[in-house]
Design a protein around this motif. Structure first.
Motif, PDB file in Angstrom:
ATOM      1  N   ASP A 233       0.753  -1.313   0.188  1.00  0.00           N
ATOM      2  CA  ASP A 233      -0.117  -0.045   0.107  1.00  0.00           C
ATOM      3  C   ASP A 233       0.838   1.227   0.065  1.00  0.00           C
ATOM      4  O   ASP A 233       0.379   2.245   0.611  1.00  0.00           O
ATOM      5  CB  ASP A 233      -0.971   0.011   1.171  1.00  0.00           C
ATOM      6  CG  ASP A 233      -0.172  -0.133   2.481  1.00  0.00           C
ATOM      7  OD1 ASP A 233       1.029  -0.223   2.691  1.00  0.00           O
ATOM      8  OD2 ASP A 233      -0.931   0.075   3.352  1.00  0.00           O
ATOM      9  N   THR A 234       2.159   1.025  -0.678  1.00  0.00           N
ATOM     10  CA  THR A 234       3.117   2.294  -0.493  1.00  0.00           C
ATOM     11  C   THR A 234       2.475   3.795  -1.163  1.00  0.00           C
ATOM     12  O   THR A 234       2.543   4.530  -0.979  1.00  0.00           O
ATOM     13  CB  THR A 234       4.252   1.945  -1.387  1.00  0.00           C
ATOM     14  OG1 THR A 234       4.578   0.748  -1.083  1.00  0.00           O
ATOM     15  CG2 THR A 234       5.342   2.854  -0.929  1.00  0.00           C
ATOM     16  N   THR A 235       1.796   3.405  -2.321  1.00  0.00           N
ATOM     17  CA  THR A 235       1.061   4.607  -3.043  1.00  0.00           C
ATOM     18  C   THR A 235      -0.067   5.181  -2.162  1.00  0.00           C
ATOM     19  O   THR A 235      -0.163   6.304  -2.132  1.00  0.00           O
ATOM     20  CB  THR A 235       0.406   4.012  -4.604  1.00  0.00           C
ATOM     21  OG1 THR A 235       1.363   3.340  -5.033  1.00  0.00           O
ATOM     22  CG2 THR A 235       0.015   5.223  -5.281  1.00  0.00           C
ATOM     23  N   TRP A 236      -0.795   4.292  -1.472  1.00  0.00           N
ATOM     24  CA  TRP A 236      -1.893   4.933  -0.614  1.00  0.00           C
ATOM     25  C   TRP A 236      -1.307   5.535   0.559  1.00  0.00           C
ATOM     26  O   TRP A 236      -1.708   6.803   0.836  1.00  0.00           O
ATOM     27  CB  TRP A 236      -2.787   3.824  -0.250  1.00  0.00           C
ATOM     28  CG  TRP A 236      -3.382   4.215   1.296  1.00  0.00           C
ATOM     29  CD1 TRP A 236      -3.344   4.110   2.492  1.00  0.00           C
ATOM     30  CD2 TRP A 236      -4.780   5.002   1.084  1.00  0.00           C
ATOM     31  NE1 TRP A 236      -4.396   4.658   3.292  1.00  0.00           N
ATOM     32  CE2 TRP A 236      -5.192   5.172   2.276  1.00  0.00           C
ATOM     33  CE3 TRP A 236      -5.960   4.839  -0.170  1.00  0.00           C
ATOM     34  CZ2 TRP A 236      -6.627   5.618   2.500  1.00  0.00           C
ATOM     35  CZ3 TRP A 236      -7.010   5.491   0.132  1.00  0.00           C
ATOM     36  CH2 TRP A 236      -7.409   5.930   1.294  1.00  0.00           C
ATOM     37  N   LEU A 237      -0.044   5.161   1.169  1.00  0.00           N
ATOM     38  CA  LEU A 237       0.441   5.932   2.129  1.00  0.00           C
ATOM     39  C   LEU A 237       1.128   7.107   1.496  1.00  0.00           C
ATOM     40  O   LEU A 237       1.045   8.338   2.678  1.00  0.00           O
ATOM     41  CB  LEU A 237       1.439   5.061   2.783  1.00  0.00           C
ATOM     42  CG  LEU A 237       0.761   3.729   3.878  1.00  0.00           C
ATOM     43  CD1 LEU A 237       2.095   2.980   4.388  1.00  0.00           C
ATOM     44  CD2 LEU A 237      -0.155   4.079   4.642  1.00  0.00           C
ATOM     45  N   LYS A 238       1.701   7.242   0.524  1.00  0.00           N
ATOM     46  CA  LYS A 238       2.192   8.440   0.106  1.00  0.00           C
ATOM     47  C   LYS A 238       0.992   9.505  -0.069  1.00  0.00           C
ATOM     48  O   LYS A 238       1.352  10.595   0.215  1.00  0.00           O
ATOM     49  CB  LYS A 238       3.029   8.079  -1.268  1.00  0.00           C
ATOM     50  CG  LYS A 238       3.855   9.030  -1.696  1.00  0.00           C
ATOM     51  CD  LYS A 238       4.958   8.679  -2.962  1.00  0.00           C
ATOM     52  CE  LYS A 238       5.503   9.831  -3.541  1.00  0.00           C
ATOM     53  NZ  LYS A 238       5.894   9.475  -4.865  1.00  0.00           N
ATOM     54  N   ASN A 239       0.161   9.018  -0.878  1.00  0.00           N
ATOM     55  CA  ASN A 239      -1.178  10.110  -1.144  1.00  0.00           C
ATOM     56  C   ASN A 239      -1.793  10.328   0.095  1.00  0.00           C
ATOM     57  O   ASN A 239      -2.274  11.674   0.381  1.00  0.00           O
ATOM     58  CB  ASN A 239      -1.927   9.522  -1.777  1.00  0.00           C
ATOM     59  CG  ASN A 239      -1.393   9.206  -3.338  1.00  0.00           C
ATOM     60  OD1 ASN A 239      -0.517   9.703  -3.828  1.00  0.00           O
ATOM     61  ND2 ASN A 239      -2.093   8.081  -4.062  1.00  0.00           N
ATOM     62  N   ARG A 240      -1.722   9.630   1.232  1.00  0.00           N
ATOM     63  CA  ARG A 240      -2.495   9.958   2.526  1.00  0.00           C
ATOM     64  C   ARG A 240      -1.856  11.423   3.097  1.00  0.00           C
ATOM     65  O   ARG A 240      -2.310  12.117   3.865  1.00  0.00           O
ATOM     66  CB  ARG A 240      -2.439   8.884   3.563  1.00  0.00           C
ATOM     67  CG  ARG A 240      -3.133   8.933   4.674  1.00  0.00           C
ATOM     68  CD  ARG A 240      -2.882   7.928   5.607  1.00  0.00           C
ATOM     69  NE  ARG A 240      -1.667   7.696   6.411  1.00  0.00           N
ATOM     70  CZ  ARG A 240      -1.549   6.550   7.048  1.00  0.00           C
ATOM     71  NH1 ARG A 240      -2.439   5.688   7.276  1.00  0.00           N
ATOM     72  NH2 ARG A 240      -0.438   6.620   7.749  1.00  0.00           N
ATOM     73  N   GLN A 241      -0.399  11.203   2.673  1.00  0.00           N
ATOM     74  CA  GLN A 241       0.204  12.721   3.368  1.00  0.00           C
ATOM     75  C   GLN A 241      -0.576  13.928   2.999  1.00  0.00           C
ATOM     76  O   GLN A 241      -0.134  14.911   3.740  1.00  0.00           O
ATOM     77  CB  GLN A 241       1.763  12.580   3.076  1.00  0.00           C
ATOM     78  CG  GLN A 241       2.433  11.168   3.826  1.00  0.00           C
ATOM     79  CD  GLN A 241       3.876  11.324   3.369  1.00  0.00           C
ATOM     80  OE1 GLN A 241       4.438  12.229   3.025  1.00  0.00           O
ATOM     81  NE2 GLN A 241       4.571  10.333   3.802  1.00  0.00           N
ATOM     82  N   ASN A 242      -1.040  13.850   1.793  1.00  0.00           N
ATOM     83  CA  ASN A 242      -1.911  15.165   1.390  1.00  0.00           C
ATOM     84  C   ASN A 242      -3.271  15.001   1.797  1.00  0.00           C
ATOM     85  O   ASN A 242      -3.844  16.256   1.403  1.00  0.00           O
ATOM     86  CB  ASN A 242      -1.504  15.052  -0.301  1.00  0.00           C
ATOM     87  CG  ASN A 242      -0.168  15.003  -0.680  1.00  0.00           C
ATOM     88  OD1 ASN A 242       0.709  15.596  -0.144  1.00  0.00           O
ATOM     89  ND2 ASN A 242       0.209  14.147  -1.687  1.00  0.00           N
ATOM     90  N   PHE A 243      -3.652  14.029   2.503  1.00  0.00           N
ATOM     91  CA  PHE A 243      -5.262  14.102   2.668  1.00  0.00           C
ATOM     92  C   PHE A 243      -5.361  15.387   3.964  1.00  0.00           C
ATOM     93  O   PHE A 243      -4.625  15.195   4.884  1.00  0.00           O
ATOM     94  CB  PHE A 243      -5.274  12.725   3.446  1.00  0.00           C
ATOM     95  CG  PHE A 243      -6.841  12.751   3.661  1.00  0.00           C
ATOM     96  CD1 PHE A 243      -7.974  12.765   2.727  1.00  0.00           C
ATOM     97  CD2 PHE A 243      -7.268  12.820   5.272  1.00  0.00           C
ATOM     98  CE1 PHE A 243      -9.443  12.794   3.128  1.00  0.00           C
ATOM     99  CE2 PHE A 243      -8.473  12.897   5.604  1.00  0.00           C
ATOM    100  CZ  PHE A 243      -9.813  12.923   4.701  1.00  0.00           C
ATOM    101  N   ASP A 244      -6.242  16.263   3.680  1.00  0.00           N
ATOM    102  CA  ASP A 244      -6.816  17.299   4.761  1.00  0.00           C
ATOM    103  C   ASP A 244      -7.971  16.961   4.938  1.00  0.00           C
ATOM    104  O   ASP A 244      -8.902  17.201   4.268  1.00  0.00           O
ATOM    105  CB  ASP A 244      -6.460  18.640   3.970  1.00  0.00           C
ATOM    106  CG  ASP A 244      -6.945  19.936   4.713  1.00  0.00           C
ATOM    107  OD1 ASP A 244      -7.310  19.479   5.990  1.00  0.00           O
ATOM    108  OD2 ASP A 244      -6.551  20.739   4.406  1.00  0.00           O
ATOM    109  N   PRO A 245      -8.201  16.489   6.500  1.00  0.00           N
ATOM    110  CA  PRO A 245      -9.542  16.218   6.599  1.00  0.00           C
ATOM    111  C   PRO A 245     -10.788  17.276   6.908  1.00  0.00           C
ATOM    112  O   PRO A 245     -11.803  17.571   6.555  1.00  0.00           O
ATOM    113  CB  PRO A 245      -9.667  15.671   8.020  1.00  0.00           C
ATOM    114  CG  PRO A 245      -8.307  15.982   8.808  1.00  0.00           C
ATOM    115  CD  PRO A 245      -7.528  16.508   7.357  1.00  0.00           C
TER     116      PRO A 245
END
Length: 634
Positions: A132-144
């Motif tokens: 899930d590397t891609t998911w975790l990388k993209n998650r860093q940009n998630f703004d709730p």
């Protein structure tokens, strides 16, 4: 786990300070080698014990065989036992100061025996291959605050079940089967996240996982820790976030659990006026004790670091913040200022949220906080608690009170639906219709609705439409998206057979359409924290029980106009005021045949004309059906 499992001076110092954030790598049971012998390192904290030994099926549960060494005055006991293998059962046998023997499960154990057994089980957490590397990388940009978030709340043991093979077979799905079935459903519906109840190990099914004994162990009801990693990994590969319920508010008194761990209050406040919840018959963690805070904060990080969890929903926050929560006079102790605030719990939350969100950008910490405590989602440095999001219980309460009313009486309660917009920006909110609202004789969502038959479905569609249009993230409990009739019970699966009936299938189609619209239009999520994001057109049409408002997009393009009718009276040319002389395109009509209605798309574009309405220069008229919902894009 390598060869050196000894606690260093630094480890002890950090644990004593409450800041050893990976303490779970030392405490517990960890397979490894010592002097070229394979075995398991055991370590446990029991500051007031007279002696501690490891007992298990490898030594006939005999307390005299494997006595642990206490190498300092902190009460940290350690022992390497050769030839113990993965899968072996064990407990700590603690000799108390008065010579009593207590058999305790491992507070830091990573796997447990399937209930009704309650021993810990040796497991090796290393070696899982994540994808899930891609998911975790993209998650860093998630703004709730700015991104879409629609959460499907699920209790794994009762979402779906296998037919029981025998009387004692609970029919649970394994984490791996559950991953595939749930991912398919969540993708089909269009939720962005799942929130799981009851993952940490707990002795009693009926507690739904809110009385935890194994904070570091995914429950063995549904498989191994590796199976649970598979579940999270599979969800991430399917672009679905995973949130866990997390319960730092209390723990049960089960003999094998944390209560009076070494014969004294170890994890709980010693004073029963602080250390017991009269309401729940449970113990309260001592938030003033560094080693206890360390246990909890490291636990939050453990789920995120070792299982790639995307966020925690923290249960019963109010019960932690108020010293007098659920207590009568004389049952509680004021703080040093004579107030009812638990200063240690406040400090704990600020520490917890700063560390978790600081170390793992894009994860979320969600507070289930049922009072008007200020700044739950405010920054710790400004005096807030530091959560990312807070459940909006006020909205939920007013919304349900309104929706339950016979439509005739709604005109006298019109403000119940509008009031929440007056405080919608005071915190970062999640609008919730959770498991708590569909148990204990409160009725399922569909059965809260007034009327008979199809009227219930029409009311519920109109209700869910307001939820999607209102500022705040969304959470819906399983079964409510297709109109489950029965109240939820952890003992049986959802009534999936209802989807064979047209009305339930069409309600589900409608929820799917709402969730698709929510994800498609930033107007519905990107401005949740901006008071300019919602503009009432008419909040006062009480006599007709109709609400109209605009959700503005941050770019000014693809704004949405909502018109909601909460009576069974059709308005053949309902005129609505609009801000601009533009075209308004109908993008959602609750009366489409696919949603159980009989109104086919006749006209989809409406042109505003210069005609005063709702205090505005321009307006257009639209045939608004009984219980009709219309959403226009402009």
């Amino acid at each position: 786990m390598g060869n050196n499992m000894k606690f260093t001076e630094l480890d002890r110092y950090l644990f004593g300070q409450g800041t050893h954030y990976e303490i779970y790598k030392l405490f517990g049971a960890h397979p490894g080698t010592q002097r070229k012998k394979e075995g398991v390192f055991f370590a446990v904290w029991a500051p007031h014990a007279k002696a501690v030994s490891v007992v298990g099926d490898f030594n006939g549960w005999n307390p005299e065989v494997n006595v642990m060494k206490c190498d300092n005055d902190m009460g940290i006991y350690q022992l390497f036992i050769p030839k113990v293998r993965e899968g072996d059962l064990y407990k700590y046998c603690i000799t108390t100061q008065n010579g009593e023997l207590l058999y305790k499960a491992d507070p830091y154990g990573n796997y447990a025996e399937m209930r009704p057994g309650n021993a810990s089980r040796v497991v090796n957490l290393e070696g899982f291959k994540w994808g899930d590397t891609t998911w975790l990388k993209n998650r860093q940009n998630f703004d709730p605050q700015k991104d879409a978030m629609s959460i499907y709340e699920v209790h794994p043991g009762s979402w779906k079940k296998h037919p029981a093979a025998h009387e004692d077979d609970p029919g649970f799905y394994n984490y791996r089967e559950f991953a595939h079935a749930l991912a398919d459903y969540v993708k089909e519906m269009g939720y962005t996240h799942v929130e799981l109840m009851g993952i940490a190990e707990h002795p009693f099914d009926g507690s739904w996982g809110y009385q935890v004994t194994g904070y570091y162990a995914p429950t063995s009801r549904y498989g191994t820790p590796e199976d649970f990693r598979y579940f999270v990994n599979y969800m991430h590969k399917n672009k679905i976030g995973v949130i866990l319920d997390w319960v730092p508010a209390h723990f049960p008194k089960d003999a094998h659990g944390l209560a009076d761990f070494d014969g004294t209050p170890t994890y709980e406040y010693a004073d029963p006026r602080k250390g017991e919840h009269p309401d729940w018959g449970t113990k309260v963690f001592d938030y003033g004790k560094n080693e206890v805070k360390n246990f909890l904060i490291a636990n939050a990080l453990f789920w995120i670091q070792e299982f790639h969890i995307d966020g925690l929903r923290v249960d019963a926050v109010a019960s932690m913040l108020y010293l007098d929560y659920g207590r009568e006079n004389g049952q509680w102790v004021p703080n040093q200022y004579g107030e009812n605030k638990n200063l240690e719990a406040i400090e704990f939350f600020r520490h917890l949220n700063s560390v978790v969100l600081g170390k793992h950008k894009g994860t979320v910490m969600i507070a289930e906080e049922s009072t008007a405590w200020p700044m739950v989602t405010g920054k710790p440095e400004d005096g807030g608690l530091g959560f990312s999001l807070k459940w909006n219980m006020g909205w939920m309460h007013d919304f349900l009170e309104y929706m339950k009313l016979d439509p005739y009486f709604r005109k006298y309660n019109h403000h119940k639906m509008t009031f929440s917009t007056s405080y919608a920006y005071s915190e970062n909110y999640v609008l919730v219709l959770s498991h708590d609202e569909v148990v204990h004789l409160k009725c399922s969502m569909i059965n809260k609705m007034p009327g008979l038959g199809q009227d219930k479905f029409e009311n519920l569609k109109a209700g869910y439409s307001y939820m999607i249009g209102h500022p705040g993230k969304k959470l819906l409990f399983m079964g409510q998206d297709f109109g489950q009739y029965q109240e939820w019970s952890e003992a049986r699966e959802l009534d999936w057979y209802l989807l064979g009936e047209e009305s339930h299938q069409k309600l589900q189609n409608y929820v799917k359409a709402l969730l698709a619209m929510y994800k498609k239009y930033p107007a519905l999520y990107a401005n949740d924290q901006n008071p300019q994001g919602l503009e009432w057109i008419n909040a006062d049409d009480a006599s007709r029980s109709i609400y109209s408002f605009i959700r503005w997009s941050p770019t000014g393009r693809n704004n949405l106009l909502f018109v909601l009718n909460y009576t069974p009276v059709e308005r053949e040319d309902y005129r609505v005021g609009v801000p601009k002389k533009k075209q308004y395109k109908l993008i959602l009509n609750s009366k489409e045949p696919e949603f159980g209605g009989d109104v086919h798309k006749e006209q989809t574009v409406y042109k505003a004309v210069k005609k005063e309405c709702d205090g505005r220069e321009f307006s257009f008229a639209y045939p608004l059906p009984a219980y009709g919902v219309a959403v226009f894009q402009f």
